[in-house]
Design a protein around this motif. Structure first.
Motif, PDB file in Angstrom:
ATOM      1  N   ARG A 186      42.431  64.589  60.116  1.00 24.15           N
ATOM      2  CA  ARG A 186      42.303  63.148  60.327  1.00 24.15           C
ATOM      3  C   ARG A 186      42.633  62.731  61.758  1.00 24.15           C
ATOM      4  N   GLY A 187      42.584  63.697  62.657  1.00 25.75           N
ATOM      5  CA  GLY A 187      42.732  63.380  64.063  1.00 25.75           C
ATOM      6  C   GLY A 187      44.019  63.845  64.700  1.00 25.75           C
ATOM      7  N   GLY A 188      45.014  64.236  63.884  1.00 23.04           N
ATOM      8  CA  GLY A 188      46.233  64.817  64.411  1.00 23.04           C
ATOM      9  C   GLY A 188      47.359  63.852  64.702  1.00 23.04           C
ATOM     10  N   SER A 189      47.084  62.549  64.669  1.00 23.74           N
ATOM     11  CA  SER A 189      48.131  61.582  64.998  1.00 23.74           C
ATOM     12  C   SER A 189      48.630  60.801  63.790  1.00 23.74           C
ATOM     13  N   TYR A 190      47.702  60.366  62.932  1.00 24.63           N
ATOM     14  CA  TYR A 190      48.061  59.532  61.787  1.00 24.63           C
ATOM     15  C   TYR A 190      47.334  60.018  60.536  1.00 24.63           C
ATOM     16  N   PHE A 191      47.878  59.668  59.379  1.00 27.11           N
ATOM     17  CA  PHE A 191      47.300  60.138  58.120  1.00 27.11           C
ATOM     18  C   PHE A 191      46.168  59.260  57.594  1.00 27.11           C
ATOM     19  N   ALA A 192      46.064  58.037  58.057  1.00 29.95           N
ATOM     20  CA  ALA A 192      45.011  57.141  57.568  1.00 29.95           C
ATOM     21  C   ALA A 192      44.756  56.038  58.583  1.00 29.95           C
ATOM     22  N   ASP A 193      43.511  55.599  58.648  1.00 30.67           N
ATOM     23  CA  ASP A 193      43.130  54.406  59.403  1.00 30.67           C
ATOM     24  C   ASP A 193      43.324  54.540  60.917  1.00 30.67           C
ATOM     25  N   ASP A 194      43.593  55.751  61.421  1.00 31.73           N
ATOM     26  CA  ASP A 194      43.801  55.993  62.858  1.00 31.73           C
ATOM     27  C   ASP A 194      44.909  55.121  63.444  1.00 31.73           C
ATOM     28  N   ARG A 195      45.925  54.857  62.647  1.00 30.11           N
ATOM     29  CA  ARG A 195      47.059  54.047  63.120  1.00 30.11           C
ATOM     30  C   ARG A 195      48.251  54.281  62.208  1.00 30.11           C
ATOM     31  N   LEU A 196      49.381  53.781  62.596  1.00 30.53           N
ATOM     32  CA  LEU A 196      50.586  53.911  61.787  1.00 30.53           C
ATOM     33  C   LEU A 196      50.441  53.114  60.490  1.00 30.53           C
ATOM     34  N   THR A 197      50.677  53.785  59.364  1.00 25.90           N
ATOM     35  CA  THR A 197      50.667  53.123  58.062  1.00 25.90           C
ATOM     36  C   THR A 197      51.889  53.580  57.267  1.00 25.90           C
ATOM     37  N   VAL A 198      52.018  53.030  56.069  1.00 23.01           N
ATOM     38  CA  VAL A 198      53.134  53.443  55.215  1.00 23.01           C
ATOM     39  C   VAL A 198      53.042  54.922  54.837  1.00 23.01           C
ATOM     40  N   ALA A 199      51.843  55.513  54.920  1.00 23.80           N
ATOM     41  CA  ALA A 199      51.727  56.955  54.673  1.00 23.80           C
ATOM     42  C   ALA A 199      52.513  57.740  55.718  1.00 23.80           C
ATOM     43  N   ASP A 200      52.382  57.348  56.979  1.00 26.41           N
ATOM     44  CA  ASP A 200      53.141  58.010  58.045  1.00 26.41           C
ATOM     45  C   ASP A 200      54.640  57.821  57.847  1.00 26.41           C
ATOM     46  N   LEU A 201      55.029  56.625  57.425  1.00 29.17           N
ATOM     47  CA  LEU A 201      56.454  56.372  57.194  1.00 29.17           C
ATOM     48  C   LEU A 201      56.981  57.205  56.033  1.00 29.17           C
ATOM     49  N   LYS A 202      56.152  57.385  55.003  1.00 32.67           N
ATOM     50  CA  LYS A 202      56.566  58.184  53.845  1.00 32.67           C
ATOM     51  C   LYS A 202      56.806  59.639  54.255  1.00 32.67           C
ATOM     52  N   VAL A 203      55.879  60.190  55.025  1.00 37.60           N
ATOM     53  CA  VAL A 203      56.045  61.563  55.504  1.00 37.60           C
ATOM     54  C   VAL A 203      57.253  61.648  56.434  1.00 37.60           C
ATOM     55  N   PHE A 204      57.380  60.694  57.325  1.00 36.21           N
ATOM     56  CA  PHE A 204      58.486  60.656  58.278  1.00 36.21           C
ATOM     57  C   PHE A 204      59.837  60.689  57.576  1.00 36.21           C
ATOM     58  N   VAL A 205      60.015  59.881  56.554  1.00 32.55           N
ATOM     59  CA  VAL A 205      61.299  59.820  55.852  1.00 32.55           C
ATOM     60  C   VAL A 205      61.596  61.156  55.173  1.00 32.55           C
ATOM     61  N   TRP A 206      60.574  61.779  54.580  1.00 32.85           N
ATOM     62  CA  TRP A 206      60.792  63.067  53.911  1.00 32.85           C
ATOM     63  C   TRP A 206      61.124  64.169  54.914  1.00 32.85           C
ATOM     64  N   ILE A 207      60.320  64.274  55.964  1.00 32.66           N
ATOM     65  CA  ILE A 207      60.557  65.332  56.958  1.00 32.66           C
ATOM     66  C   ILE A 207      61.920  65.134  57.619  1.00 32.66           C
ATOM     67  N   ARG A 208      62.266  63.910  57.882  1.00 29.16           N
ATOM     68  CA  ARG A 208      63.568  63.603  58.490  1.00 29.16           C
ATOM     69  C   ARG A 208      64.715  64.110  57.604  1.00 29.16           C
ATOM     70  N   SER A 209      64.560  63.969  56.305  1.00 22.77           N
ATOM     71  CA  SER A 209      65.603  64.437  55.385  1.00 22.77           C
ATOM     72  C   SER A 209      65.681  65.960  55.377  1.00 22.77           C
TER      73      SER A 209
END
Length: 205
Positions: free
Chosen positions: A141-164
């Motif tokens: 999907r382009g390497g930067s974001y999971f959907a819509d070519d921009r920051l979405t709640v999908a990116d935040l969901k992955v971020f919170v999990w990986i951070r943990s």
């Protein structure tokens, strides 16, 4: 504008963190109700499924973390309008929820040997599988974001999990696992962490 109240435990991370982040990034006013662990048994009985997060919209409760994420994501401008991009966003959030649920299922294990064995099985199986699949999805999907070519709640969901995972607070799950198995996800997490709104959220706490 409806009055929003989000109830979740008083720590960074977990299933309530994505909604907190999304509303903070989108300047959506809400009451951040952080439940002390001592108050949880009494509060638990107020929830339909004896679980949090719980989002109250003008007093009416909404449960299930990804339903909450979609609701607040739309209000915060962090959820796609396009149906296909919305489905991609949902796909990622549901995938993370799947693997997080498997990890959470080990929290009550008392026997140290069983805990070690179960966590090692997760590392060798589901966690590695989901990390690899999500990294490949991100790349497609382009390497930067999971959907819509921009920051979405999908990116935040992955971020919170990986951070943990990278925090090293989960016994028998190596803190360097993500970097070794899915370095592009580790890079994605660092990029989200540097988002001005995300930095402001954590700097303020």
């Amino acid at each position: 504008m409806p009055q929003l109240k989000l109830s979740y435990f008083d720590f960074h991370g977990g299933r309530g963190e994505v909604a907190r982040l999304a509303m903070s990034l989108g300047d959506v006013p809400f009451e951040d109700h952080r439940i002390p662990f001592a108050d949880w048994p009494a509060f638990r009985e107020r929830t339909p499924f004896h679980a949090v997060p719980l989002l109250e919209v003008d007093g009416e409760g909404i449960t299930q973390s990804n339903a909450i994420n979609r609701f607040v994501g739309k209000r915060a401008g962090l959820y796609p309008d396009d149906d296909l991009q919305a489905a991609r966003c949902d796909e990622v959030m549901d995938a993370v929820e799947d693997v997080v649920s498997r990890i959470v299922a080990t929290f009550g294990i008392q026997d140290p040997a069983e805990m070690k064995a179960r966590r090692q099985a997760l590392v060798d199986g589901p966690i590695r599988l989901y990390l690899t699949a999500l990294q490949e999805m991100l790349a497609r999907r382009g390497g930067s974001y999971f959907a819509d070519d921009r920051l979405t709640v999908a990116d935040l969901k992955v971020f919170v999990w990986i951070r943990s995972l990278e925090a090293g607070i989960l016994d028998h799950i190596p803190a360097d696992l993500v970097e070794r198995v899915a370095p592009k996800l580790a890079e994605h997490t660092r990029r989200v962490a540097e988002h001005p709104g995300v930095r402001a959220y954590y700097d303020g706490r």
